[in-house]
Scaffold this active site. Sequence first.
Site, PDB file in Angstrom:
ATOM      1  N   TYR A 255       0.831  -1.202   0.000  1.00 46.50           N
ATOM      2  CA  TYR A 255       0.000   0.000   0.000  1.00 46.50           C
ATOM      3  C   TYR A 255       0.867   1.255   0.000  1.00 46.50           C
ATOM      4  O   TYR A 255       0.679   2.161  -0.831  1.00 46.50           O
ATOM      5  CB  TYR A 255      -0.917  -0.002   1.213  1.00 46.50           C
ATOM      6  CG  TYR A 255      -1.750   1.259   1.336  1.00 46.50           C
ATOM      7  CD1 TYR A 255      -2.892   1.434   0.561  1.00 46.50           C
ATOM      8  CD2 TYR A 255      -1.387   2.281   2.212  1.00 46.50           C
ATOM      9  CE1 TYR A 255      -3.647   2.588   0.654  1.00 46.50           C
ATOM     10  CE2 TYR A 255      -2.139   3.443   2.320  1.00 46.50           C
ATOM     11  CZ  TYR A 255      -3.266   3.587   1.541  1.00 46.50           C
ATOM     12  OH  TYR A 255      -4.006   4.741   1.630  1.00 46.50           O
TER      13      TYR A 255
ATOM     14  N   LYS B 292       1.314   4.187  -2.941  1.00 50.28           N
ATOM     15  CA  LYS B 292       1.026   5.601  -2.695  1.00 50.28           C
ATOM     16  C   LYS B 292       2.262   6.470  -2.933  1.00 50.28           C
ATOM     17  O   LYS B 292       2.141   7.634  -3.333  1.00 50.28           O
ATOM     18  CB  LYS B 292       0.489   5.791  -1.286  1.00 50.28           C
ATOM     19  CG  LYS B 292      -0.894   5.172  -1.085  1.00 50.28           C
ATOM     20  CD  LYS B 292      -1.903   5.684  -2.096  1.00 50.28           C
ATOM     21  CE  LYS B 292      -3.283   5.119  -1.887  1.00 50.28           C
ATOM     22  NZ  LYS B 292      -4.275   5.648  -2.856  1.00 50.28           N
TER      23      LYS B 292
END
Length: 264
Positions: A156, A160
């Site tokens: 994740y 990002k």
Amino acid sequence: MFGYRGSTALITGASKGLGKAFAHALAARGMNLVLVARSGDALQTLAEELNTRHGVQTVALSIDLAHADAARHIGDELERRRIQVDLLVNNAGLGLTGSFLSHDPMKEHAEIQVNVQVLVALSHLLGSAMTKRGRGGIINLASNASFQPLPYMATYAATKAFVLSFSEALQYELAGTGVHVMAACPGPTATSFFDGVSTDVSPKDMDSSESVATKTLEAFDRKKAVAYPGRPSVRMATWLSRLLPRPLVVRIAAMASRKMGLHG
């Protein structure tokens, strides 16, 4: 300021949470909307609500963004319906918690597909059309996790970091074209993101979806390249990775993940 009234925005992950907040905020500004998410019933209900409340045209596209051909399907639907998108809000995101090796590889691939592949594909597809018209905007949802490696949310945070870097570079490339690109980096937000996760994060320690959406759009209106639509402590935390040695940053991030209960 961006010309919202009468223009059209496409929002991914629009059926709930932050995407839904963006839909309400943009509809209130007079924007017609294309709402994209997997949950068709919730999406249609939202579309009808926004149409009734604000008198804007709304289209609900039930598409699973984890599929490799999701962006192509969206493009086909826009062409078929002759919809011109003026503002793209790449909001949809997936986040697995826990040890990387404990996850099904297919779920890791889906996370990258939604967080990166679809975002890039839609930015290219719709950004190309915007630059030809000489106006438009792209808002990409990054995160405060963009600034450092994050053990127990390794993929994740990496996706990002990609979103932030990609958005800043694309904004530089498109300067002077009439198309503005911005990355938004909120912190923990009170959405369904943590549903089903054994986290110790209290709702009082999160920002509301409505607040994040409002502050993001305010930053977009000010032509910011990067927005920090969270509380000041979230912004301050992003400075650590720029000031401290990387091994120490990773250890601190791991401690934070464990404190939030994301490691199990």
